[in-house]
Design an enzyme around this catalytic site. Structure first.
Site, mmCIF file in Angstrom:
data_model
loop_
_atom_site.group_PDB
_atom_site.id
_atom_site.type_symbol
_atom_site.label_atom_id
_atom_site.label_comp_id
_atom_site.label_asym_id
_atom_site.label_seq_id
_atom_site.Cartn_x
_atom_site.Cartn_y
_atom_site.Cartn_z
ATOM 1 N N ASP A 309 0.814 -1.218 0.000
ATOM 2 C CA ASP A 309 0.000 0.000 0.000
ATOM 3 C C ASP A 309 0.845 1.264 0.000
ATOM 4 O OD1 ASP A 309 -1.963 -1.873 0.360
ATOM 5 O OD2 ASP A 309 -2.881 -0.881 2.090
ATOM 6 N N HIS A 453 3.647 -2.255 3.251
ATOM 7 C CA HIS A 453 3.695 -0.905 2.683
ATOM 8 C C HIS A 453 5.042 -0.711 1.994
ATOM 9 C CE1 HIS A 453 0.615 -0.628 5.811
ATOM 10 N NE2 HIS A 453 0.083 0.337 5.084
HETATM 11 NI NI NI Z 1 -2.587 3.033 3.407
#
Ligand code: NI
Length: 496
Positions: A309, A453
């Site tokens: 992400d 991430h």
């Molecule tokens: Ni996010």
């Protein structure tokens, strides 16, 4: 006389020159030292100014807490980068205070370094740390530290730390000690905890969590809620994926009567008499970890979906190299605002078989936005991705995993399925590649959607370890869409 004057005149001229030289040297010295003094003063002023600035953004104040015999020390920092409020408990025991302060300072140091790197959304990162005392006698103290952080670009963290201290030693009492080292007691506690967590998920309308990932390690420390209740006030993501929210576990003394028949437990809790020996308490067998499921699109060989992400970012190309070298496919939930300068990276993702999903334009909590903003956030990102690779995404991940019927409705109208996750590496909180890898490998099951991430270097650094670790167990790495065997717009998916 001439030849007598001659030697006389020469030294005089020499003397005069010498005087002039001396005067010049003196002037030079005066100017030089003047400059040096001015420079010194300027440096001093600058240093004072810097020192003032440094200290003025960190303020302390002391207050009495509403707990008898306990005071609080507040630390406040308020700058353009961070807004921080930390409440340290000051109990009568210096050892306990130092123990807790060390834990808090470690959390704060991590937060500070994140704040130094700066928020990707030009908003100050926020951190609030406070405490609650649930049990306090002459001998014992139960305390829970609540940590709330919003570092943006990741997920807000609501974590806790909790302990029950022996005030005589200043050290925490472990759950194992509370249960009199009874292994059957710990198994019983785990069984109750798993049942409770499953019930909470059901009550919240969420899919059944993987409760077998809840182990004794999570229960090393405990708090006393009252004389009948042992409490484990876990924060979000501590024992199951953060998408389930905060999941506390409480155990009634009556459920562990036989394990609590010893002096320490009786000091801490009001323990009923043990049951008659004629009816020994049943000790349930440990729940074995189920074999890898063979369900869904994974078929006979286990598979997982790695999802990244908040990118693309400075580490994304390196991540793509790692994935290519290991022949692993992944899914990238990108921020529309970051797509502009990174069309080449998105094209490479597509070319190398990865999937690109929508993670909104700039990461707001969609459940707190008006419908028009929700639509705009998703639509603008769809268009940015389409401009980069010629096709709009069919999957989206709401920032913070925050969806409601209105958000899912907008996703449906834009042809987007909502993708949550079932394994949370909490990589944004730890920034430690070894821990991130351990969480991913240890918690993955066939069909898991793993949350990472790619904006954090430590997360990208963990990827070779994750892939190699899971591949040893036979896992394949496929995209979310493949793992789910296709998706329906507006439907919320947690795992395959
Ligand atoms: Ni996010």
């Amino acid at each position: 006389m001439r030849h007598k004057q001659q030697p006389d005149w020469q030294p005089r001229r020499w003397q005069k020159r010498e005087q002039q030289r001396k005067a010049a040297r003196k002037r030079l010295w005066l100017i030089g030292s003047g400059i040096a003094v001015a420079f010194g003063v300027a440096l001093g002023v600058l240093w004072l100014f810097a020192w003032q600035r440094q200290t003025s953004d960190e303020q302390y104040r002391f207050t009495s807490s509403h707990y008898a015999g306990v005071n609080s020390k507040f630390l406040l920092r308020d700058t353009t980068r961070e807004k921080v409020s930390i409440e340290y408990p000051l109990t009568p025991s210096d050892t306990i205070n130092a123990f807790i302060a060390k834990e808090i300072d470690a959390v704060d140091a991590e937060f500070r370094s994140a704040a130094q790197r700066g928020s990707p959304f030009d908003q100050p990162m926020t951190q609030t740390i406070s405490y609650q005392i649930s049990h306090h006698t002459d001998q014992h103290l139960s305390i829970t530290i609540h940590i709330k952080q919003d570092t943006f670009g990741a997920h807000p963290m609501a974590a806790t730390r909790f302990w029950t201290f022996d005030k005589a030693t200043g050290q925490p009492i472990t759950t194992k000690q509370l249960l009199g080292n009874s292994e059957a007691g710990m198994r019983r506690l785990l069984t109750i905890a798993r049942q409770q967590v499953a019930a909470v998920a059901k009550q919240r309308g969420l899919p059944a969590p993987d409760v077998d990932s809840i182990t004794a390690e999570h229960f090393e420390q405990f708090a006393i809620a009252n004389e009948h209740t042992i409490s484990f006030p876990f924060g979000a993501g501590a024992i199951i994926a953060s998408s389930y929210g905060e999941v506390g576990v409480t155990i009634n003394v009556n459920e562990l009567i036989s394990e609590l028949q010893h002096p320490l437990a009786k000091q801490l809790l009001s323990v009923p008499e043990p049951p008659k020996p004629a009816t020994p308490p049943p000790t349930p067998a440990p729940t074995p970890r189920p074999p890898v499921s063979r369900s869904g699109a994974c078929g006979d060989s286990p598979c997982v979906a790695l999802t990244f992400d908040d990118g693309p970012g400075p580490h994304t190309e390196r991540l793509l190299d790692m994935l290519r070298d290991r022949n692993a496919k992944a899914t990238f939930f990108v921020l529309g605002s970051k797509v502009g300068g990174a069309a080449g990276t998105l094209q490479r993702m597509q070319r190398e078989g990865h999937t690109i999903g929508n993670h909104t334009w700039n990461h707001p909590d969609l459940t707190k936005q008006p419908a028009a903003t929700v639509r705009d956030q998703l639509l603008r990102t769809n268009e940015a991705v389409k401009q980069a690779i010629g096709a709009a995404p069919t999957t989206a991940r709401a920032p913070y995993g925050a969806v409601n019927p209105a958000v899912l409705g907008e996703m449906r109208s834009l042809g987007l399925a909502s993708i949550m996750w079932s394994v949370d590496t909490r990589d944004w909180a730890d920034r430690n590649s070894a821990i991130v890898c351990q969480r991913a490998v240890g918690n993955a099951r066939s069909g898991s959607i793993i949350l990472l991430h790619d904006i954090h270097q430590t997360s990208v650094d963990a990827v070779p370890c994750i892939i190699d670790g899971l591949r040893k167990q036979g896992f394949r790495f496929i995209t979310v869409s493949e793992l789910l065997g296709g998706t329906q717009p507006g439907v919320n998916y947690y795992s395959g």
